[in-house]
Design a protein around this motif. Structure first.
Motif, mmCIF file in Angstrom:
data_model
loop_
_atom_site.group_PDB
_atom_site.id
_atom_site.type_symbol
_atom_site.label_atom_id
_atom_site.label_comp_id
_atom_site.label_asym_id
_atom_site.label_seq_id
_atom_site.Cartn_x
_atom_site.Cartn_y
_atom_site.Cartn_z
ATOM 1 N N GLU A 198 41.486 46.657 64.975
ATOM 2 C CA GLU A 198 42.706 47.410 64.695
ATOM 3 C C GLU A 198 43.097 47.296 63.223
ATOM 4 O OE1 GLU A 198 45.439 45.725 67.545
ATOM 5 O OE2 GLU A 198 45.290 47.525 68.808
ATOM 6 N N SER A 199 42.948 46.104 62.663
ATOM 7 C CA SER A 199 43.289 45.901 61.259
ATOM 8 C C SER A 199 42.385 46.717 60.350
ATOM 9 C CB SER A 199 43.189 44.413 60.917
ATOM 10 O OG SER A 199 43.448 44.192 59.547
ATOM 11 N N ALA A 256 40.666 49.393 61.165
ATOM 12 C CA ALA A 256 40.921 50.818 61.387
ATOM 13 C C ALA A 256 42.174 51.266 60.642
ATOM 14 C CB ALA A 256 41.077 51.085 62.886
ATOM 15 N N ASP A 257 43.176 50.376 60.584
ATOM 16 C CA ASP A 257 44.409 50.705 59.885
ATOM 17 C C ASP A 257 44.165 50.810 58.384
ATOM 18 O OD1 ASP A 257 47.340 51.067 59.887
ATOM 19 O OD2 ASP A 257 47.322 49.177 58.775
ATOM 20 N N VAL A 258 43.369 49.887 57.843
ATOM 21 C CA VAL A 258 43.064 49.913 56.413
ATOM 22 C C VAL A 258 42.272 51.168 56.065
ATOM 23 C CG1 VAL A 258 41.775 48.772 54.567
ATOM 24 C CG2 VAL A 258 43.154 47.408 56.163
ATOM 25 N N ALA A 259 41.317 51.508 56.909
ATOM 26 C CA ALA A 259 40.471 52.682 56.658
ATOM 27 C C ALA A 259 41.150 53.987 57.044
ATOM 28 C CB ALA A 259 39.154 52.539 57.417
ATOM 29 N N LYS A 260 42.349 53.887 57.689
ATOM 30 C CA LYS A 260 43.088 55.074 58.139
ATOM 31 C C LYS A 260 42.224 55.969 59.025
ATOM 32 C CE LYS A 260 46.117 55.089 54.082
ATOM 33 N NZ LYS A 260 47.166 54.377 54.827
ATOM 34 N N LEU A 261 41.569 55.339 59.969
ATOM 35 C CA LEU A 261 40.704 56.083 60.884
ATOM 36 C C LEU A 261 41.548 56.893 61.874
ATOM 37 C CD1 LEU A 261 37.987 53.412 61.819
ATOM 38 C CD2 LEU A 261 37.829 55.260 60.139
ATOM 39 N N PRO A 262 41.100 58.099 62.207
ATOM 40 C CA PRO A 262 41.788 58.860 63.257
ATOM 41 C C PRO A 262 41.587 58.167 64.608
ATOM 42 C CG PRO A 262 39.767 59.981 62.606
ATOM 43 C CD PRO A 262 39.956 58.845 61.642
#
Length: 328
Positions: A10-11, A13-19
């Motif tokens: 989750e961290s 994905a949040d940094v990478a701004k994944l959809p």
């Protein structure tokens, strides 16, 4: 381990701004390394696809089944909470009521305004278009099934519920109405009214009022105000009912007097005698009155207070037009 890995994913994905569709929703942790010895790798250390499919097939199926069940349960809880929040029921009772309720939503919705609010919230929150006209006759558990079916399969046929009129069709029906024409007064109607004719009335003036909607909340207060403020006014109330026979007249009169008595317990008989009741229907020509009654009212009425209306937010404009536009 699972929770740690999940937080890391989750961290990242949040940094990478994944959809959302690029973020895994479940993890399957494999404690054993792939190797030629356990058959999950070939001798050249490439994934052995047939063995991998066989090795993980049942585990992946169970994982998807668990996820789908949880998603359905979560969606059901969300829809249930929304239903019971709008209808005034406690959120804690939602799950039990959806599972066991045998009553329709109409028994839980105070009025059609809340059904309209629920329709708007379902569309906004779940992208599901359920007209208010359907919601007032559907059980809560059927609403949940309908939303689940539409979200999962794009159709509500498997949920055993009639598919509502598509949103585009409903909008099209509204666009087809000539609103300018609807707002135009018939040329045969000539208005000759001066506000001072009403504001100048004195308490002792003798006049005749035609009042519609006297059986409702506002109508009851209007009737009470007329009788108390103007001692010599007479009021004719057009009430919904059959125009045939004295039984209908008595029934309508009782309804008006009961409503008035709830607002004014000390209603005097002299005041009650100033009330005349005619059964009718605002959606019909001449307000549903006979030719004789209508002609007599046309000649004797000094003031019209048109308070009657169909106030259901669950009905279309076309269904409300006769009462709310035609009678006016």
């Amino acid at each position: 381990v699972y929770d740690f890995l999940w937080r890391e994913i989750e961290s990242l994905a949040d940094v990478a701004k994944l959809p959302g569709w690029e973020i895994p929703c479940r993890l399957l942790i494999e404690p054993d390394l792939f190797s030629p010895e356990n058959g999950l790798l070939t001798e050249t250390t490439k994934p052995c696809r047939p063995k991998l499919q066989l090795h993980y097939r049942d585990r992946l199926r169970r994982l998807y089944d668990e996820y789908n069940v949880q998603q359905q349960r979560s969606l059901a809880d969300q829809v249930s909470s929304l239903i019971f929040a709008i209808t005034g029921e406690g959120a804690m009772a939602a799950a039990e009521a959806v599972a066991n309720s045998g009553s329709s939503l109409a028994a839980k919705v105070v009025d059609s305004l809340e059904a309209a609010q629920l329709s708007a919230q379902l569309l906004e929150s779940f992208d599901v278009d359920l007209p208010a006209s359907l919601l007032v006759s559907m059980r809560p558990e059927h609403i949940v099934q309908h939303v689940q079916a539409l979200k999962a399969r794009g159709t509500s046929e498997d949920a055993g519920i009639a598919v509502p009129l598509p949103k585009t069709a409903r909008q099209q029906a509204m666009h087809e109405i000539d609103w300018e024409q609807e707002c135009a007064l018939d040329t045969s109607i000539q208005l000759e009214w001066n506000p001072s004719d009403v504001s100048g009335l004195a308490a002792d003036d003798s006049f005749h009022v035609l009042l519609t909607g006297a059986g409702g909340f506002l109508g009851g207060h209007i009737l009470r105000g007329l009788l108390s403020e103007f001692r010599n006014c007479r009021v004719t109330c057009v009430m919904r009912g059959s125009a045939d026979g004295g039984h209908a007249v008595a029934k309508c009169r009782d309804a008006v007097l009961q409503r008035l008595a709830s607002l004014q317990p000390s209603l005097e008989s002299a005041d009650a005698e100033r009330i005349h009741v005619l059964p009718g229907d605002l959606g019909l020509p001449r307000l549903g009155l006979s030719h004789e009654d209508f002609d007599q009212l046309s000649q004797s009425t000094d003031l019209i207070i048109h308070n009657g209306a169909e106030v259901s937010s669950a009905k279309s404009y076309q269904a409300l037009r006769a009462v709310n536009v035609g009678s006016t």
